[in-house]
Design a protein around this motif. Structure first.
Motif, mmCIF file in Angstrom:
data_model
loop_
_atom_site.group_PDB
_atom_site.id
_atom_site.type_symbol
_atom_site.label_atom_id
_atom_site.label_comp_id
_atom_site.label_asym_id
_atom_site.label_seq_id
_atom_site.Cartn_x
_atom_site.Cartn_y
_atom_site.Cartn_z
ATOM 1 N N GLY A 122 -23.754 48.190 -54.825
ATOM 2 C CA GLY A 122 -23.211 46.861 -55.115
ATOM 3 C C GLY A 122 -21.966 46.896 -55.991
ATOM 4 N N GLY A 123 -21.247 45.794 -55.990
ATOM 5 C CA GLY A 123 -20.160 45.592 -56.932
ATOM 6 C C GLY A 123 -18.899 46.399 -56.697
ATOM 7 N N GLY A 125 -16.708 45.695 -54.300
ATOM 8 C CA GLY A 125 -15.652 44.821 -53.796
ATOM 9 C C GLY A 125 -15.774 44.463 -52.317
ATOM 10 N N SER A 128 -14.777 40.801 -51.849
ATOM 11 C CA SER A 128 -13.332 40.628 -52.067
ATOM 12 C C SER A 128 -12.547 41.168 -50.878
ATOM 13 C CB SER A 128 -12.881 41.365 -53.334
ATOM 14 O OG SER A 128 -13.692 41.010 -54.426
ATOM 15 N N ASP A 150 -24.890 38.267 -47.088
ATOM 16 C CA ASP A 150 -25.523 38.424 -48.394
ATOM 17 C C ASP A 150 -26.294 37.128 -48.651
ATOM 18 O OD1 ASP A 150 -26.297 39.284 -50.840
ATOM 19 O OD2 ASP A 150 -24.282 39.752 -51.578
ATOM 20 N N MET A 159 -15.395 32.206 -53.057
ATOM 21 C CA MET A 159 -14.181 33.019 -52.907
ATOM 22 C C MET A 159 -13.181 32.428 -51.920
ATOM 23 S SD MET A 159 -15.598 36.890 -52.900
ATOM 24 C CE MET A 159 -15.400 37.877 -54.364
ATOM 25 N N PRO A 239 -25.559 44.161 -50.753
ATOM 26 C CA PRO A 239 -25.606 45.517 -51.304
ATOM 27 C C PRO A 239 -26.969 46.163 -51.052
ATOM 28 C CG PRO A 239 -25.846 43.882 -53.057
ATOM 29 C CD PRO A 239 -25.612 43.119 -51.784
ATOM 30 N N MET A 292 -10.400 49.251 -55.983
ATOM 31 C CA MET A 292 -10.333 49.483 -57.423
ATOM 32 C C MET A 292 -9.622 50.808 -57.706
ATOM 33 S SD MET A 292 -13.963 48.007 -58.696
ATOM 34 C CE MET A 292 -14.597 46.429 -58.107
ATOM 35 N N ILE A 326 -6.802 49.910 -52.335
ATOM 36 C CA ILE A 326 -6.449 48.645 -52.966
ATOM 37 C C ILE A 326 -6.515 48.805 -54.478
ATOM 38 C CG2 ILE A 326 -7.094 46.220 -53.196
ATOM 39 C CD1 ILE A 326 -8.612 46.966 -50.374
ATOM 40 N N PRO A 327 -5.366 48.615 -55.151
ATOM 41 C CA PRO A 327 -5.377 48.822 -56.603
ATOM 42 C C PRO A 327 -6.211 47.761 -57.330
ATOM 43 C CG PRO A 327 -3.248 47.975 -55.863
ATOM 44 C CD PRO A 327 -4.048 48.259 -54.631
ATOM 45 N N LEU A 328 -6.669 48.113 -58.491
ATOM 46 C CA LEU A 328 -7.290 47.146 -59.388
ATOM 47 C C LEU A 328 -6.199 46.166 -59.787
ATOM 48 C CD1 LEU A 328 -9.313 49.111 -62.063
ATOM 49 C CD2 LEU A 328 -10.144 47.143 -60.793
ATOM 50 N N VAL A 332 -6.659 39.848 -57.804
ATOM 51 C CA VAL A 332 -7.766 39.916 -56.842
ATOM 52 C C VAL A 332 -8.986 39.180 -57.390
ATOM 53 C CG1 VAL A 332 -9.347 41.439 -55.592
ATOM 54 C CG2 VAL A 332 -6.941 42.053 -55.804
HETATM 55 N N1 LIG Z 1 -9.143 45.315 -56.415
HETATM 56 C C1 LIG Z 1 -9.717 44.617 -57.369
HETATM 57 N N2 LIG Z 1 -9.077 44.337 -58.524
HETATM 58 C C2 LIG Z 1 -9.685 43.619 -59.504
HETATM 59 N N3 LIG Z 1 -10.911 43.116 -59.427
HETATM 60 C C3 LIG Z 1 -11.611 43.364 -58.314
HETATM 61 C C4 LIG Z 1 -11.059 44.106 -57.222
HETATM 62 N N4 LIG Z 1 -11.991 44.167 -56.232
HETATM 63 C C5 LIG Z 1 -13.061 43.490 -56.680
HETATM 64 N N5 LIG Z 1 -12.853 43.001 -57.931
HETATM 65 C C6 LIG Z 1 -13.791 42.246 -58.767
HETATM 66 O O1 LIG Z 1 -14.968 43.028 -58.894
HETATM 67 C C7 LIG Z 1 -16.139 42.230 -58.855
HETATM 68 C C8 LIG Z 1 -17.038 42.691 -57.704
HETATM 69 O O2 LIG Z 1 -16.382 42.438 -56.481
HETATM 70 P P1 LIG Z 1 -17.144 41.862 -55.206
HETATM 71 O O3 LIG Z 1 -18.006 40.709 -55.575
HETATM 72 O O4 LIG Z 1 -16.129 41.658 -54.167
HETATM 73 O O5 LIG Z 1 -18.053 43.121 -54.876
HETATM 74 P P2 LIG Z 1 -19.284 43.257 -53.887
HETATM 75 O O6 LIG Z 1 -19.304 44.669 -53.437
HETATM 76 O O7 LIG Z 1 -19.221 42.203 -52.855
HETATM 77 O O8 LIG Z 1 -20.497 42.953 -54.846
HETATM 78 P P3 LIG Z 1 -22.029 42.698 -54.417
HETATM 79 O O9 LIG Z 1 -22.568 44.041 -54.082
HETATM 80 O O10 LIG Z 1 -22.631 42.114 -55.660
HETATM 81 O O11 LIG Z 1 -22.014 41.769 -53.257
HETATM 82 C C9 LIG Z 1 -15.648 40.798 -58.700
HETATM 83 O O12 LIG Z 1 -15.608 40.184 -59.943
HETATM 84 C C10 LIG Z 1 -14.249 40.962 -58.120
HETATM 85 O O13 LIG Z 1 -13.403 39.885 -58.469
#
Ligand SMILES: Nc1ncnc2c1ncn2[C@@H]1O[C@H](COP(=O)(O)OP(=O)(O)OP(=O)(O)O)[C@@H](O)[C@H]1O
Ligand SMILES: [Mg+2]
Length: 391
Positions: A122-123, A125, A128, A150, A159, A239, A292, A326-328, A332
């Motif tokens: 998870g987490g 992105g 995103s 999800d 989003m 996730p 990230m 994809i950069p942090l 985003v």
């Molecule tokens: N490239 C990036 N730059 C900055 N922040 C990011 C980037 N990608 C994702 N994030 C941030 O990281 C966090 C997690 O992203 P996201 O919710 O898209 O992940 P996920 O894999 O869908 O999570 P989950 O497993 O909970 O569904 C969010 O707060 C999102 O805004």
């Protein structure tokens, strides 16, 4: 390694769809397994509707990756042939029949390319990436479905700034009312979005959905939503569950996985699990996206906060392309919070990579109107020509 069996190989080949004829190449009578050696070399016989068909490369890639996903297969050899006039006519008949039969399966039409955005944990992105890629494809003029798989961790509505309740409507040709996706126009393209987050009134209803099997909920989204014509369907995966992926493999076997990972080399192991799942569910992996990646400051200096190299290492491990890094970037996460995907609002490095990945995926898809050369629609006039010459 066990030697693959013919039924196993045929079931893999059934996931290869002839995009023009709109059916799988086995049931259409185009592909057969002509040989399997104990060393795992598989011969596939494939008859094209006409030689020089522009779809040939796409079919080749598809056949190789599907059949090659069997752990016992070491090499795939395709023996190309061309159909006779009689075979072409027969395949046309089957294609027409399939088109009717397919109507009862999911509401996603066979020429829609389906991508499931997944990861091992998870987490990283996924959501995103889903919203930004979908927005980028719509920005290029495509009609893009977004299915939030999800089910109880949904984040897509927020989003994309689409939180209205979903409505059901009666449509001609359907007995029961169908769910109408929430729409958002982006330039000449459009997003069509469904999520449980657009169905729940309160915590109680949320709890009710919790009792529902995950795959059942996804099945409902595939079967009871009036998607209409879609160029692409992007599925935001939950996730850490294999259920939904296995369910998709059964319901929509042509689903392709896009695996999201962070740049940390350690994260690679987790993401590799997702790839392994893909093998077991026989889904094709379209590529890896590293998210990230190094933060780039205003002066252009790079800060690899979450490590380096994970995306490339994973992609080469599983033998698929690294679609992008994809950069942090604050834009985003800000975009996710306010319902405006960064790809639409900023000309930042991240936005540019999202657009470039969308373009790569779009370029892999041959638009239907450029297929006329080898299409069944063309096979018909040809039949007429032959009979004219005969008379
Ligand atoms: N490239 C990036 N730059 C900055 N922040 C990011 C980037 N990608 C994702 N994030 C941030 O990281 C966090 C997690 O992203 P996201 O919710 O898209 O992940 P996920 O894999 O869908 O999570 P989950 O497993 O909970 O569904 C969010 O707060 C999102 O805004
Ligand atoms: Mg998510």
């Amino acid at each position: 390694m066990t030697t693959p069996t013919e039924p196993e190989l045929l079931s893999l080949l059934r996931a290869v769809i002839d995009p023009e004829l709109g059916g799988n190449v086995v049931d259409l009578g185009m592909a057969t397994v002509t040989g399997i050696t104990p060393e795992g070399i598989v011969n596939v016989g494939f008859k094209l509707t006409i030689r020089g068909c522009p779809l040939r490369q796409q079919l080749k890639n598809d056949i190789e990756s599907r059949v090659g996903s069997h752990p016992g297969v070491t090499k795939v050899v395709i023996d190309w042939g061309e159909m006779s006039q009689e075979e072409r006519t027969a395949v046309m008949g089957r294609a027409r029949w399939n088109a009717r039969a397919e109507d009862d399966a999911t509401q996603v039409s066979v020429d829609t390319r389906v991508f499931a955005i997944s990861s091992g944990k998870g987490g990283v992105g996924k959501s995103s990436v889903t919203v930004n890629l979908a927005a980028a494809m719509a920005h290029r003029g495509a009609t893009v479905g977004v299915l939030d798989a999800d089910i109880w961790g949904f984040s897509i509505p927020r989003m994309l700034g689409l939180t209205d309740r979903l409505q059901a409507q009666r449509f001609e040709g359907h007995e029961k009312p169908m769910i109408v996706p929430n729409e958002r126009r982006i330039g000449s393209g459009v997003l069509k979005v469904v999520s449980t987050g657009m169905m729940l009134d309160d915590e109680d209803t949320a709890l009710m959905w919790r009792g529902l099997m995950l795959t059942k909920a996804v099945e409902q989204f595939l079967n009871d939503v009036n998607w209409g014509k879609l160029d692409y369907l992007l599925i935001d995966m939950p996730p850490g569950t294999g259920d939904v992926q296995m369910g998709l493999a059964r319901m929509l076997p042509r689903t392709e996985l896009v695996i999201v990972t962070t740049p940390a080399l350690a994260a690679q192991k987790v993401a590799a699990r997702a790839a392994d799942m893909a093998r077991r569910s026989f889904l094709r992996v379209a590529g890896v996206i590293e998210n990230m990646s190094a933060f780039e400051c205003a002066h252009g200096d790079q800060y690899p906060l979450f490590g380096q190299g994970g995306g490339l290492a994973l992609a080469s491990d599983i033998g698929v392309p690294l679609l992008g890094q994809i950069p942090l970037e604050p834009a985003v996460s800000r975009g996710g919070d306010v319902g405006e995907p960064a790809v639409l609002t900023s000309d930042s490095p991240a936005a540019r990579v999202f657009l470039q990945i969308a373009d790569t995926l779009i370029a892999e898809t041959i638009p239907a109107n450029s297929l006329s050369e080898c299409s069944a629609r063309q096979a018909e006039p040809e039949t007429t020509q032959v009979s004219l010459r005969r008379s």
